[in-house]
Design a protein around this motif. Structure first.
Motif, mmCIF file in Angstrom:
data_model
loop_
_atom_site.group_PDB
_atom_site.id
_atom_site.type_symbol
_atom_site.label_atom_id
_atom_site.label_comp_id
_atom_site.label_asym_id
_atom_site.label_seq_id
_atom_site.Cartn_x
_atom_site.Cartn_y
_atom_site.Cartn_z
ATOM 1 N N ALA A 2 1.022 -1.313 0.057
ATOM 2 C CA ALA A 2 -0.051 0.137 -0.188
ATOM 3 C C ALA A 2 0.796 1.342 -0.085
ATOM 4 C CB ALA A 2 -0.945 0.073 1.224
ATOM 5 N N GLU A 3 0.326 2.397 -0.590
ATOM 6 C CA GLU A 3 1.226 3.644 -0.588
ATOM 7 C C GLU A 3 0.620 4.653 0.490
ATOM 8 O OE1 GLU A 3 0.684 5.599 -4.307
ATOM 9 O OE2 GLU A 3 1.863 7.173 -3.698
ATOM 10 N N PHE A 4 -0.526 4.550 0.845
ATOM 11 C CA PHE A 4 -1.312 5.406 1.907
ATOM 12 C C PHE A 4 -1.596 4.859 3.101
ATOM 13 C CE2 PHE A 4 -2.444 7.087 -2.433
ATOM 14 C CZ PHE A 4 -1.530 8.252 -2.290
ATOM 15 N N VAL A 5 -1.986 3.509 2.972
ATOM 16 C CA VAL A 5 -2.754 2.938 4.086
ATOM 17 C C VAL A 5 -1.904 2.191 5.160
ATOM 18 C CG1 VAL A 5 -4.830 1.839 5.084
ATOM 19 C CG2 VAL A 5 -5.011 3.053 2.916
ATOM 20 N N GLY A 6 -1.744 2.145 6.387
ATOM 21 C CA GLY A 6 -1.094 1.493 7.348
ATOM 22 C C GLY A 6 -2.094 0.970 8.175
ATOM 23 N N ILE A 7 -1.433 0.152 9.454
ATOM 24 C CA ILE A 7 -2.183 -0.737 10.100
ATOM 25 C C ILE A 7 -1.743 -0.571 11.438
ATOM 26 C CG2 ILE A 7 -1.188 -2.997 9.862
ATOM 27 C CD1 ILE A 7 -4.305 -3.990 9.844
ATOM 28 N N GLY A 8 -2.597 -0.593 12.528
ATOM 29 C CA GLY A 8 -2.173 -0.677 13.959
ATOM 30 C C GLY A 8 -1.682 -2.044 14.079
ATOM 31 N N TYR A 9 -0.296 -2.051 14.530
ATOM 32 C CA TYR A 9 0.182 -3.330 14.747
ATOM 33 C C TYR A 9 0.021 -3.856 16.049
ATOM 34 C CZ TYR A 9 3.715 -6.925 15.424
ATOM 35 O OH TYR A 9 4.428 -8.217 15.652
#
Ligand SMILES: [Fe+2]
Lengths: 272, 245
Positions: A2-9
């Motif tokens: 993904a280029e924009f979207v991350g995730i809460g690890y």
């Protein structure tokens, strides 16, 4: 990837996180409180994740709206953690979680008042000076106002302006607050100083009764929040990172990856 | 901030801690209790996940009352919620005499459970660069992520519910984090081996140089017999990453 979207690890992901081919976030976000001065298994896991993804921080204990003094000893640890892990963004909640020298470990609403604006803004500035970076403050969800003398949006805009800080635009929280306090989230967003938006959060919630939503981060994002997301990001000056938060009731990672990819597709559509 | 603003914030915080109904300016009817519920759940969950054995030992209402009084009477100091449960031990010691009387093993059980969390999470310690070449002639190089607990109740050996005053005695338990698996291990030690391990931990002397001292401790004078007595213990520690070779 993904280029924009991350995730809460989350530790709940375990080592499946790095093995899940569908899960390719742009970055990961962790709460520094869960990782500061941690060694052993989890440090080793975080090292592997950090080798692959940039790290953002979303703090829990700063308690920027507290009547208590800012805990600079704790902040020193946060600072060290952020330099060790090359943390890109430090966001915190516009709330308080410590009072009368006791931590509460959850987010309480600050009274929407001018004296609180002054107090919080001055504290944000001191924190920014200490850390040598801008603080990104999050609009929190709340279940009742406390001793309000001004509107929520005026309160937030006044702090952004006076503290000269950045905004974590949590679109689910705005939806939840609109529902819980009977206002139109779009109207709220239209009045917000969007030039300050540095980072976006997206999450699900639990509707517990006809007139109350609890912001659990325990469900998938609902369609009206996706709609609000599309509506909002078109109004921004340009792209900012977007986070998918999921803290409870965690599904298979492939299912989370689908949600993440859905968000990414919307971003690509609007921002490309 | 104005006194009145501070006061409203304090009222809300106090309500979250003690659950005693309160009037707060400008709140929506019927909503405040959500804060008490959410805040207290976080605290109770943190305590229950750190102390599952204590949770099992106490009766349901004792555990619930303990969590409530702890959170209400004690001002939690740690900004890291996973470390906060450590503060429960001192609180019980100082203020819960009724519980420690009823459950004499309680304090040691809490310590034991806390150490497991602490060792699992603790920052990485520097391991000795030198290796242990031989059980007898070279000083033992120990895993620094370890300690010996001295116990009066066998909380490391027996289900705490079946421990009574008659179990009172002298117990030693080695706790350590395995360097390769990062797992926390417990090992019951006899007084001899507890003595030996503390002795090698505090000095950098090989067993062969301990002379009379070690013969007296084990009451064995033949070095070969002494070596064979210690060997299985040594090999277990090597296999578990407690002695660095
Ligand atoms: Fe958020």
């Amino acid at each position: 990837m993904a280029e924009f979207v991350g995730i809460g690890y989350r530790k709940d992901f375990g080592n499946a996180f790095l093995e899940c081919a569908e899960m390719q976030p742009a970055f990961i976000e962790v709460a520094p409180e869960n990782w500061i001065e941690v060694g052993g298994y989890w440090k080793n896991e975080l090292r592997k994740v950090a080798d692959k993804y940039p790290i953002f921080n979303h703090g829990l204990s700063l308690s920027i709206g507290s009547p208590d003094p800012v805990d600079f000893d704790f902040l020193e640890k946060v600072k060290r953690f952020q330099s060790e892990w090359d943390v890109k963004i430090y966001s915190e909640h516009l709330s308080y979680s410590k009072c009368d020298n006791a931590h509460l470990y959850d987010l309480l609403p600050i009274p929407f008042r001018q004296d609180a604006v002054d107090h919080v803004s001055e504290r944000i500035q001191r924190v920014q000076d200490f850390l040598g970076r801008k603080l990104v403050i999050e609009i929190v969800s709340y279940y009742t106002p406390v001793a309000a003398e001004m509107s929520e949006v005026d309160f937030i805009n006044a702090i952004l302006d006076k503290a000269d800080c950045e905004l974590l635009f949590d679109i689910n929280n705005i939806y939840v607050n609109g529902f819980n306090h009977n206002y139109d989230p779009k109207g709220f967003i239209d009045s917000l100083d969007l030039s300050r938006v540095k980072y976006i959060h997206m999450a699900g919630h639990d509707k517990v009764s006809d007139d109350l939503i609890i912001d659990t981060h325990g469900q998938p994002i609902i369609d009206p929040v996706f709609d609000l997301f599309e509506y909002s990001i078109g109004k921004l000056n340009g792209p900012v990172p977007v986070l998918l938060e999921r803290d409870f009731n965690i599904p298979e990672l492939t299912e989370l990856a689908q949600e993440l990819n859905h968000l990414e597709a919307i971003c690509q559509n609007v921002w490309k | 901030m104005k006194d009145q603003t501070i006061e409203q914030q304090q009222l809300l915080a106090a309500y979250c801690r003690n659950g005693v109904d309160v009037e707060i300016l400008g709140t929506t009817d019927g909503r405040l209790h959500n804060y008490r519920r959410l805040v207290f759940n976080v605290v109770r969950d943190a305590l229950s996940s750190t102390y599952p054995l204590t949770y099992n030992l106490l009766e349901i209402n004792e555990w619930e009352d303990l969590c409530k009084s702890f959170f209400s009477d004690h001002k939690c100091q740690d900004p890291q919620v996973w470390r906060m449960p450590f503060e429960l031990i001192k609180y019980v010691q100082e203020f819960k005499v009724d519980l420690t009387k009823k459950y004499p093993q309680l304090i040691e059980l809490l310590h034991f459970e806390w150490l497991e969390v602490e060792y699992y999470m603790m920052p990485d310690q520097k391991f000795p660069e030198e290796k242990t070449k031989d059980l007898w002639t070279s000083p033992w190089q120990l895993n620094p992520e370890s300690e010996i607990m001295h116990l009066t109740y066998p909380v490391h050996l027996k289900n705490a519910r079946f421990i009574s005053r008659s179990d009172q005695g002298m117990y030693f338990c080695l706790i350590y984090r395995q360097p390769d698996t990062f797992k926390v291990k417990f090992l019951n030690l006899s007084p001899f081996f507890a003595w030996l391990l503390s002795r090698v931990k505090d000095s950098s002397v090989a067993l062969s140089e301990m002379g009379q001292e070690i013969e007296d401790a084990f009451n064995i004078s033949d070095p070969e017999a002494l070596k064979e007595n210690i060997r299985p213990f040594f090999e277990k520690l090597v296999a578990d990453g407690m002695v660095v070779t």
